[in-house]
Design a protein around this motif. Structure first.
Motif, PDB file in Angstrom:
ATOM      1  N   SER A   7      26.382  26.382  66.349  1.00 46.06           N
ATOM      2  CA  SER A   7      26.396  26.564  67.624  1.00 46.06           C
ATOM      3  C   SER A   7      25.812  27.789  68.188  1.00 46.06           C
ATOM      4  O   SER A   7      25.567  28.601  67.309  1.00 46.06           O
ATOM      5  CB  SER A   7      28.061  26.476  68.210  1.00 46.06           C
ATOM      6  N   GLN A   8      25.624  27.831  69.454  1.00 47.73           N
ATOM      7  CA  GLN A   8      25.052  29.064  70.077  1.00 47.73           C
ATOM      8  C   GLN A   8      26.098  30.335  69.848  1.00 47.73           C
ATOM      9  O   GLN A   8      25.713  31.376  69.906  1.00 47.73           O
ATOM     10  CB  GLN A   8      24.691  28.877  71.424  1.00 47.73           C
ATOM     11  N   ASP A   9      27.350  29.801  69.601  1.00 49.77           N
ATOM     12  CA  ASP A   9      28.309  31.086  69.205  1.00 49.77           C
ATOM     13  C   ASP A   9      27.937  31.728  68.105  1.00 49.77           C
ATOM     14  O   ASP A   9      29.053  32.454  67.793  1.00 49.77           O
ATOM     15  CB  ASP A   9      29.621  30.325  69.517  1.00 49.77           C
ATOM     16  N   GLY A  10      27.181  31.361  67.163  1.00 44.26           N
ATOM     17  CA  GLY A  10      27.038  31.736  65.887  1.00 44.26           C
ATOM     18  C   GLY A  10      27.681  31.242  64.760  1.00 44.26           C
ATOM     19  O   GLY A  10      27.677  31.646  63.731  1.00 44.26           O
ATOM     20  N   THR A  11      28.374  30.093  65.079  1.00 48.55           N
ATOM     21  CA  THR A  11      29.056  29.432  63.957  1.00 48.55           C
ATOM     22  C   THR A  11      28.573  28.166  63.436  1.00 48.55           C
ATOM     23  O   THR A  11      27.879  27.405  64.228  1.00 48.55           O
ATOM     24  CB  THR A  11      30.615  29.267  64.348  1.00 48.55           C
ATOM     25  N   VAL A  12      28.884  27.907  62.100  1.00 45.46           N
ATOM     26  CA  VAL A  12      28.562  26.668  61.397  1.00 45.46           C
ATOM     27  C   VAL A  12      29.862  26.194  61.010  1.00 45.46           C
ATOM     28  O   VAL A  12      30.569  26.868  60.523  1.00 45.46           O
ATOM     29  CB  VAL A  12      27.518  26.977  60.147  1.00 45.46           C
ATOM     30  N   VAL A  13      30.195  24.886  61.430  1.00 43.85           N
ATOM     31  CA  VAL A  13      31.319  24.320  60.885  1.00 43.85           C
ATOM     32  C   VAL A  13      30.872  22.948  60.342  1.00 43.85           C
ATOM     33  O   VAL A  13      30.109  22.423  60.734  1.00 43.85           O
ATOM     34  CB  VAL A  13      32.225  23.846  62.554  1.00 43.85           C
ATOM     35  N   MET A  14      31.780  22.825  59.257  1.00 47.72           N
ATOM     36  CA  MET A  14      31.684  21.723  58.405  1.00 47.72           C
ATOM     37  C   MET A  14      32.971  20.555  58.796  1.00 47.72           C
ATOM     38  O   MET A  14      34.133  21.127  58.617  1.00 47.72           O
ATOM     39  CB  MET A  14      31.898  21.840  56.773  1.00 47.72           C
ATOM     40  N   TRP A  15      32.791  19.417  59.157  1.00 47.31           N
ATOM     41  CA  TRP A  15      33.539  18.508  59.538  1.00 47.31           C
ATOM     42  C   TRP A  15      33.528  17.459  58.639  1.00 47.31           C
ATOM     43  O   TRP A  15      32.779  17.006  57.925  1.00 47.31           O
ATOM     44  CB  TRP A  15      33.203  17.903  60.942  1.00 47.31           C
ATOM     45  N   SER A  16      35.084  17.048  58.282  1.00 44.35           N
ATOM     46  CA  SER A  16      35.079  16.170  57.272  1.00 44.35           C
ATOM     47  C   SER A  16      36.237  14.779  57.633  1.00 44.35           C
ATOM     48  O   SER A  16      37.320  15.417  58.093  1.00 44.35           O
ATOM     49  CB  SER A  16      35.502  16.441  55.842  1.00 44.35           C
ATOM     50  N   GLN A  17      35.857  13.882  57.211  1.00 45.77           N
ATOM     51  CA  GLN A  17      36.823  12.775  57.311  1.00 45.77           C
ATOM     52  C   GLN A  17      37.078  11.936  56.045  1.00 45.77           C
ATOM     53  O   GLN A  17      36.254  11.400  55.646  1.00 45.77           O
ATOM     54  CB  GLN A  17      36.261  11.779  58.439  1.00 45.77           C
ATOM     55  N   GLU A  18      38.022  11.690  55.871  1.00 48.40           N
ATOM     56  CA  GLU A  18      38.533  11.060  54.436  1.00 48.40           C
ATOM     57  C   GLU A  18      38.999   9.797  54.631  1.00 48.40           C
ATOM     58  O   GLU A  18      38.854   9.093  53.301  1.00 48.40           O
ATOM     59  CB  GLU A  18      39.622  11.959  53.808  1.00 48.40           C
ATOM     60  N   THR A  19      39.384   9.286  55.441  1.00 49.99           N
ATOM     61  CA  THR A  19      39.691   7.719  55.726  1.00 49.99           C
ATOM     62  C   THR A  19      39.115   7.297  57.009  1.00 49.99           C
ATOM     63  O   THR A  19      39.015   7.866  57.968  1.00 49.99           O
ATOM     64  CB  THR A  19      41.055   7.462  55.707  1.00 49.99           C
ATOM     65  N   GLU A  20      38.746   6.099  56.985  1.00 50.87           N
ATOM     66  CA  GLU A  20      38.011   5.495  58.033  1.00 50.87           C
ATOM     67  C   GLU A  20      39.191   5.317  59.435  1.00 50.87           C
ATOM     68  O   GLU A  20      40.331   5.111  59.137  1.00 50.87           O
ATOM     69  CB  GLU A  20      37.690   3.932  57.542  1.00 50.87           C
ATOM     70  N   GLY A  21      38.815   5.828  60.390  1.00 48.52           N
ATOM     71  CA  GLY A  21      39.442   6.164  61.681  1.00 48.52           C
ATOM     72  C   GLY A  21      40.403   7.116  61.437  1.00 48.52           C
ATOM     73  O   GLY A  21      41.220   7.351  62.344  1.00 48.52           O
ATOM     74  N   GLY A  22      40.311   7.834  60.357  1.00 46.37           N
ATOM     75  CA  GLY A  22      41.177   9.048  60.430  1.00 46.37           C
ATOM     76  C   GLY A  22      40.885  10.257  61.000  1.00 46.37           C
ATOM     77  O   GLY A  22      39.673  10.220  61.616  1.00 46.37           O
ATOM     78  N   ASP A  23      41.514  11.441  61.126  1.00 44.90           N
ATOM     79  CA  ASP A  23      41.214  12.499  61.915  1.00 44.90           C
ATOM     80  C   ASP A  23      40.172  13.341  61.068  1.00 44.90           C
ATOM     81  O   ASP A  23      40.028  13.194  59.783  1.00 44.90           O
ATOM     82  CB  ASP A  23      42.488  13.501  61.856  1.00 44.90           C
ATOM     83  N   TRP A  24      39.341  14.027  61.613  1.00 48.90           N
ATOM     84  CA  TRP A  24      38.453  14.877  61.229  1.00 48.90           C
ATOM     85  C   TRP A  24      39.117  16.273  61.092  1.00 48.90           C
ATOM     86  O   TRP A  24      39.571  16.897  61.945  1.00 48.90           O
ATOM     87  CB  TRP A  24      37.249  14.806  62.176  1.00 48.90           C
ATOM     88  N   THR A  25      38.643  17.013  59.918  1.00 51.80           N
ATOM     89  CA  THR A  25      39.187  18.267  59.696  1.00 51.80           C
ATOM     90  C   THR A  25      37.860  19.367  59.854  1.00 51.80           C
ATOM     91  O   THR A  25      36.906  18.991  59.319  1.00 51.80           O
ATOM     92  CB  THR A  25      39.892  18.467  58.524  1.00 51.80           C
ATOM     93  N   ALA A  26      38.322  20.513  60.260  1.00 53.99           N
ATOM     94  CA  ALA A  26      37.140  21.408  60.567  1.00 53.99           C
ATOM     95  C   ALA A  26      37.145  22.557  59.600  1.00 53.99           C
ATOM     96  O   ALA A  26      38.530  23.179  59.271  1.00 53.99           O
ATOM     97  CB  ALA A  26      37.045  22.248  62.065  1.00 53.99           C
ATOM     98  N   GLN A  27      36.229  23.102  58.899  1.00 50.82           N
ATOM     99  CA  GLN A  27      36.270  24.278  58.196  1.00 50.82           C
ATOM    100  C   GLN A  27      34.897  25.146  58.582  1.00 50.82           C
ATOM    101  O   GLN A  27      33.859  24.554  58.675  1.00 50.82           O
ATOM    102  CB  GLN A  27      36.107  23.937  56.690  1.00 50.82           C
ATOM    103  N   LEU A  28      35.404  26.518  59.113  1.00 52.98           N
ATOM    104  CA  LEU A  28      34.188  27.139  59.394  1.00 52.98           C
ATOM    105  C   LEU A  28      33.486  27.904  58.242  1.00 52.98           C
ATOM    106  O   LEU A  28      34.009  28.299  57.391  1.00 52.98           O
ATOM    107  CB  LEU A  28      34.938  28.396  60.087  1.00 52.98           C
ATOM    108  N   LEU A  29      32.000  27.458  58.331  1.00 53.58           N
ATOM    109  CA  LEU A  29      31.317  27.829  56.983  1.00 53.58           C
ATOM    110  C   LEU A  29      31.097  29.010  57.067  1.00 53.58           C
ATOM    111  O   LEU A  29      30.851  29.763  56.183  1.00 53.58           O
ATOM    112  CB  LEU A  29      30.118  26.756  57.176  1.00 53.58           C
ATOM    113  N   ASN A  30      30.387  29.544  58.426  1.00 56.33           N
ATOM    114  CA  ASN A  30      30.083  30.763  58.329  1.00 56.33           C
ATOM    115  C   ASN A  30      29.817  31.251  59.879  1.00 56.33           C
ATOM    116  O   ASN A  30      29.819  30.422  60.936  1.00 56.33           O
ATOM    117  CB  ASN A  30      28.734  31.194  57.924  1.00 56.33           C
ATOM    118  N   LYS A  31      29.919  32.498  60.128  1.00 51.42           N
ATOM    119  CA  LYS A  31      30.048  33.260  61.571  1.00 51.42           C
ATOM    120  C   LYS A  31      28.672  34.121  61.393  1.00 51.42           C
ATOM    121  O   LYS A  31      28.501  35.098  60.538  1.00 51.42           O
ATOM    122  CB  LYS A  31      31.089  33.935  62.057  1.00 51.42           C
ATOM    123  N   PHE A  32      27.613  33.614  62.119  1.00 53.03           N
ATOM    124  CA  PHE A  32      26.328  34.448  61.971  1.00 53.03           C
ATOM    125  C   PHE A  32      26.103  35.468  63.026  1.00 53.03           C
ATOM    126  O   PHE A  32      26.675  35.294  64.194  1.00 53.03           O
ATOM    127  CB  PHE A  32      25.080  33.561  61.795  1.00 53.03           C
TER     128      PHE A  32
END
Length: 179
Positions: A154-179
């Motif tokens: 993002s333009q906000d300087g962040t990189v986020v990793m999103w993961s989904q472990e089950t089909e149709g399940g929720d996505w979880t976010a993990q901040l990878l880095n703030k640049f």
């Protein structure tokens, strides 16, 4: 910035000619071809707020479907690999085409299109964590790992990793880095 999508074909060694042109209403910010398993398909993200999905048909024509993503504009698009969680119909074996977009409304959106009987792209979910324009989004290849993973920048300087472990399940976010 001329709002055009142009596909060229090489007719002879180093001789290219346009074979298809499409006009958006505003600049085209990203073009991404689908995995080859889906055939010749490309998605084009535009500042007009849409993603156009162009499919090369058996009669040598192109069909176009539009996805209304954000009135503020779309910066990026990425295709899910054909092995991604939720891309294979368990009962019918049909393909579900999926892609993700990054837009000027600070969101990542995941979309799906059912090959068997689908007529429109449907929004699966909206991922919110960024506080400024999402400039790029990338779907991770998923050959041996049974989860979906997306990265967004993002333009906000962040990189986020999103993961989904089950089909149709929720996505979880993990901040990878703030640049």
């Amino acid at each position: 910035y001329d709002a055009k999508v142009i596909v060229h074909r090489e007719h002879a060694a180093n001789q290219w000619a346009p074979i298809y042109t499409f006009n958006h209403k505003s600049s085209v910010n990203a073009v991404q071809f689908a995995p080859h398993e889906y055939g010749l398909i490309m998605a084009c993200a535009s500042s007009d707020g849409t993603v156009s999905v162009h499919t090369f048909e058996n009669d040598n024509s192109w069909s176009v479907r539009h996805i209304e993503v954000s009135k503020l504009g779309v910066n990026s698009v990425t295709w899910a690999p054909p092995t991604a969680l939720g891309s294979q119909g368990e009962l019918t074996g049909s393909q579900t085409l999926r892609l993700a977009t990054g837009s000027c409304d600070n969101t990542v959106k995941v979309w799906k299109f059912e090959e068997d009987g689908g007529t429109e792209w449907e929004q699966e979910c909206v991922l919110k964590m960024h506080t400024d324009w999402v400039r790029d989004v990338a779907w991770c290849p998923s050959i041996a790992v049974p989860i979906n993973t997306l990265a967004s920048a993002s333009q906000d300087g962040t990189v986020v990793m999103w993961s989904q472990e089950t089909e149709g399940g929720d996505w979880t976010a993990q901040l990878l880095n703030k640049f």
